[in-house]
Design a protein around this motif. Structure first.
Motif, short mmCIF file in Angstrom:
data_model
loop_
_atom_site.label_atom_id
_atom_site.label_comp_id
_atom_site.label_asym_id
_atom_site.label_seq_id
_atom_site.Cartn_x
_atom_site.Cartn_y
_atom_site.Cartn_z
N VAL A 50 0.74 -1.13 0.06
CA VAL A 50 -0.03 0.11 -0.04
C VAL A 50 0.97 1.25 0.01
O VAL A 50 1.85 1.04 0.74
CB VAL A 50 -0.89 0.22 1.05
N LEU A 51 0.42 2.31 -0.75
CA LEU A 51 1.31 3.44 -0.85
C LEU A 51 0.46 4.62 -0.94
O LEU A 51 -0.54 4.64 -1.75
CB LEU A 51 2.26 3.42 -2.28
N ALA A 52 0.53 5.53 0.19
CA ALA A 52 -0.07 6.58 0.22
C ALA A 52 0.34 7.57 -0.72
O ALA A 52 1.65 7.95 -0.43
CB ALA A 52 -0.11 7.35 1.71
N GLY A 53 -0.44 8.50 -1.38
CA GLY A 53 0.08 9.32 -2.49
C GLY A 53 0.06 10.89 -1.85
O GLY A 53 0.04 10.94 -0.72
N LEU A 54 0.60 11.62 -2.71
CA LEU A 54 0.51 13.13 -2.33
C LEU A 54 -0.72 13.69 -2.41
O LEU A 54 -0.82 14.99 -1.74
CB LEU A 54 1.65 13.51 -3.41
N LYS A 55 -1.53 13.33 -3.14
CA LYS A 55 -2.83 13.93 -3.16
C LYS A 55 -3.82 13.19 -2.44
O LYS A 55 -3.61 12.79 -1.25
CB LYS A 55 -3.40 13.95 -4.81
N ARG A 56 -5.00 12.76 -2.86
CA ARG A 56 -6.15 11.98 -2.14
C ARG A 56 -6.40 10.71 -2.63
O ARG A 56 -7.46 10.33 -2.71
CB ARG A 56 -7.43 12.71 -2.28
N THR A 57 -5.26 10.09 -2.95
CA THR A 57 -5.51 8.59 -3.43
C THR A 57 -4.16 7.86 -2.63
O THR A 57 -3.44 8.30 -2.15
CB THR A 57 -4.94 8.54 -4.93
N VAL A 58 -5.15 6.61 -2.36
CA VAL A 58 -4.02 5.60 -1.70
C VAL A 58 -3.80 4.33 -2.96
O VAL A 58 -5.01 3.95 -3.41
CB VAL A 58 -4.58 4.71 -0.54
N TYR A 59 -2.62 4.11 -3.18
CA TYR A 59 -2.21 2.93 -4.37
C TYR A 59 -2.18 1.60 -3.13
O TYR A 59 -1.58 1.60 -2.57
CB TYR A 59 -1.41 3.43 -5.16
N PHE A 60 -2.88 0.62 -4.14
CA PHE A 60 -2.47 -0.91 -3.52
C PHE A 60 -2.49 -1.71 -4.56
O PHE A 60 -2.94 -1.57 -5.60
CB PHE A 60 -3.68 -1.06 -2.41
N SER A 61 -1.86 -2.71 -3.93
CA SER A 61 -1.48 -3.84 -4.88
C SER A 61 -2.68 -4.82 -4.98
O SER A 61 -3.62 -4.68 -4.42
CB SER A 61 -0.25 -4.76 -4.67
N SER A 62 -2.72 -5.69 -5.98
CA SER A 62 -3.78 -6.72 -6.34
C SER A 62 -3.92 -7.64 -5.12
O SER A 62 -5.06 -8.45 -4.93
CB SER A 62 -3.65 -7.36 -7.63
N GLU A 63 -2.81 -8.06 -4.24
CA GLU A 63 -2.91 -8.82 -3.22
C GLU A 63 -3.29 -8.15 -2.00
O GLU A 63 -3.31 -8.88 -0.83
CB GLU A 63 -1.44 -9.53 -3.10
N THR A 64 -3.69 -6.78 -1.64
CA THR A 64 -4.06 -6.03 -0.68
C THR A 64 -5.45 -6.37 -0.39
O THR A 64 -6.07 -6.55 -1.05
CB THR A 64 -4.09 -4.80 -0.82
N THR A 65 -5.60 -7.07 1.01
CA THR A 65 -7.07 -7.28 1.52
C THR A 65 -7.64 -6.09 2.08
O THR A 65 -7.14 -5.15 2.53
CB THR A 65 -6.81 -8.36 2.60
#
Length: 552
Positions: free
Chosen positions: A152-167
């Motif tokens: 999981v990666l919290a971005g600089l804006k209002r988005t959180v990026y997560f991988s396909s394996e994230t629950t």
């Protein structure tokens, strides 16, 4: 037979006596009417305390006002079925939330939307980024491991990026601990409402109290200017490092940056000389962590930070003289502070940085005094920025396994950090306004001789309206507008509570008023009261006389 003695004008002495009695009675009646019918109401009106009617019932109802934060969180995945499952799981996890009313939405995502992504920074340029304050996007990025080892990666804006394996459990942990911070928000409100029962969390204890404007005082302390001359462009450093962050924070409050230089000022503590045990023979001075509070008290007397009514954030740079350098801070365990940064933070006050001059300059005997030294601007201002973030309420995030953040490339806030700050400030201002209004309502209800002029009444009505409107806006997820309304409520409530007119008659209660006026009215009222008996007897005598004449 009764004889009446006639006077020269033909009237009798009995008639003259009756006329004189009538004139005297009429004069007493007129005097009593003027005094009782006109004088007393006029005195009562002119001495009455002016009090505008207030919405006491609405203020009392604020205690049970439902304050919930509505929020839209979109989940965008390649597989619509996976997106639906994540939405259902997250709804089930957050259904017991007492503060947030979260709405999870599944958004379709096509691979072409991520075709141009070749680095984490490219993710921030995607067109899917939410723009409205308070909203969030959870974006699935297949192959996120190409960019980072985190899931999981919290971005600089209002988005959180997560991988396909994230629950969903991992996503809920990130939302709860980093982005929503519900526990901290609830604890903040509880500590303000019942301070004797609940304490602030660590972030709340450090955070500056809510205010419309803050002063930032930057102080450079040079104990021996005759030996060490500092070549530092402080205004330029403030403009390069502090101004960009303060510009973003200006939506919350106004900031006034001031600076001063103090000479011949010492820390009033005696550091301990320490020799390295590694055999290098390196010597330096140690400042124990326990005595750091003793440094603030003598310095604060010379800071001139109380020249304004606004809360002040103090940032101090202390340059030790060459004879007492290098000076380092040691923890209670006998170890130097983490990272070798000789600085410390005082909650709700500010921070101090100990910046040691270069040993090359101090030990160079060929250079005459005063020796010129240029401080490391990036190192000093970097520490001040970190301290400013903590003092304004941006907390240090606890570490979560396989979760990271995109690094900041500029001196700024992440948008979701700013939204979190908006939430805590909105709740602080709403709670403070409610408590102030309730205290003021109780005070004005118990003490009847406090003047409530139109300005105070208008401020109270405006504060009540703004509190109610802000609560409605929070429910619908309009965070920025809710903050503005809560700020107006806070300022209006404070203006009403601190209005000087409330003290106009506070020290002149009713018993003192009567003690002043009774000696004036009593000598005048006694003859009037006694004459009422004569007026009563005269009136009833005339009535009885007329009745007898009619009978005859």
């Amino acid at each position: 037979m009764i004889l009446k003695e006639e006077t020269s004008d033909g009237s009798t002495k009995g008639e003259d006596a009756e006329d004189n009695d009538a004139y005297r009675i009429f004069a007493a009646i007129a005097y009593a009417v003027v005094l009782i019918v006109i004088g007393l109401p006029l005195w009562w009106k002119t001495t009455d305390v002016y009090r505008v009617s207030l919405p006491y019932s609405r203020i009392a109802a604020l205690d049970s006002l439902d304050v919930t934060l509505g929020m839209n969180i979109s989940i965008s995945t390649i597989d619509p079925a996976r997106g639906g499952r994540l939405v259902a799981d997250l709804k089930d996890i957050f259904k017991t939330s007492k503060l947030f009313q979260l709405t999870f939405l599944a958004l379709p995502l096509e691979k072409k939307d991520l075709a141009s992504v070749h680095s984490p920074e490219d993710l921030e340029n995607a067109s899917l980024q939410p723009r409205k304050p308070g909203e969030l996007l959870l974006l699935e990025v297949p192959g996120l491991s190409r960019f980072t080892a985190n899931h999981v990666l919290a971005g600089l804006k209002r988005t959180v990026y997560f991988s396909s394996e994230t629950t969903a459990v991992k996503l809920s942990e990130v939302l709860e601990s980093w982005l929503l911070q519900e526990k901290s928000l609830r604890q903040t409100v509880a500590a303000m409402t019942a301070p004797t029962e609940t304490d602030q969390d660590r972030s709340g204890r450090r955070r500056m109290p809510t205010a419309a404007e803050y002063d930032i005082m930057i102080t450079v302390v040079n104990p021996e200017p005759e030996k060490l001359h500092l070549n530092w462009d402080l205004p330029q450093a403030v403009q390069d490092y502090l101004e960009p962050l303060l510009q973003e924070l200006s939506l919350l409050a106004a900031y006034a940056v001031k600076s001063q230089w103090l000479y011949f000022v010492t820390l009033n503590v005696q550091p301990k000389l320490v020799t390295e045990t590694s055999g290098s023979g390196y010597q330096h001075y140690a400042l124990a962590e326990d005595i750091l509070p003793q440094i603030i008290t003598p310095l604060e007397k010379k800071l001139a930070s109380h020249v304004s009514r606004n809360p002040c954030l103090n940032f101090i740079v202390y340059i030790p003289p060459c004879e007492a350098a290098p000076l380092h801070i040691y923890r209670r365990q006998g170890m130097r502070v983490k990272g070798g940064v000789d600085a410390f933070l005082s909650p709700r006050w500010g921070g101090i940085v100990i910046h040691n001059p270069s040993s090359l300059i101090c030990h160079n005997t060929s250079v005459p005094e005063p020796k010129e030294y240029s401080p490391d601007t990036a190192a000093i201002m970097g520490i001040f920025l970190a301290q400013l973030r903590l003092l304004m309420g941006i907390p240090e995030l606890k570490e979560i396994s396989r979760v990271g953040q995109l690094p900041l490339s500029t001196v700024s806030l992440r948008q979701w950090e700013f939204d979190a700050l908006l939430r805590v400030r909105t709740l602080e201002q709403l709670t403070s306004a409610k408590l102030t209004l309730q205290s003021l309502s109780q005070l004005l209800g118990e003490i009847s001789n406090i003047v409530i002029n139109d300005a105070v009444g208008s401020s109270i009505y405006r504060a009540v309206n703004c509190v109610e409107h802000a609560a409605d806006l929070l429910k619908t997820g309009q965070l920025d507008q809710a903050f503005n309304e809560s700020k107006e409520a806070f300022l209006s409530a404070e203006a009403a509570f601190t209005d000087p007119s409330l003290l106009a008659l506070l020290y002149f209660p009713d018993d003192q008023k009567y003690a002043v006026y009774i000696p004036l009215f009593l000598p005048v009222m006694i003859p009037v009261i006694l004459s009422l008996k004569s007026i009563h007897a005269w009136l009833f005598g005339r009535m009885n006389f007329k009745t007898k004449l009619k009978e005859d």
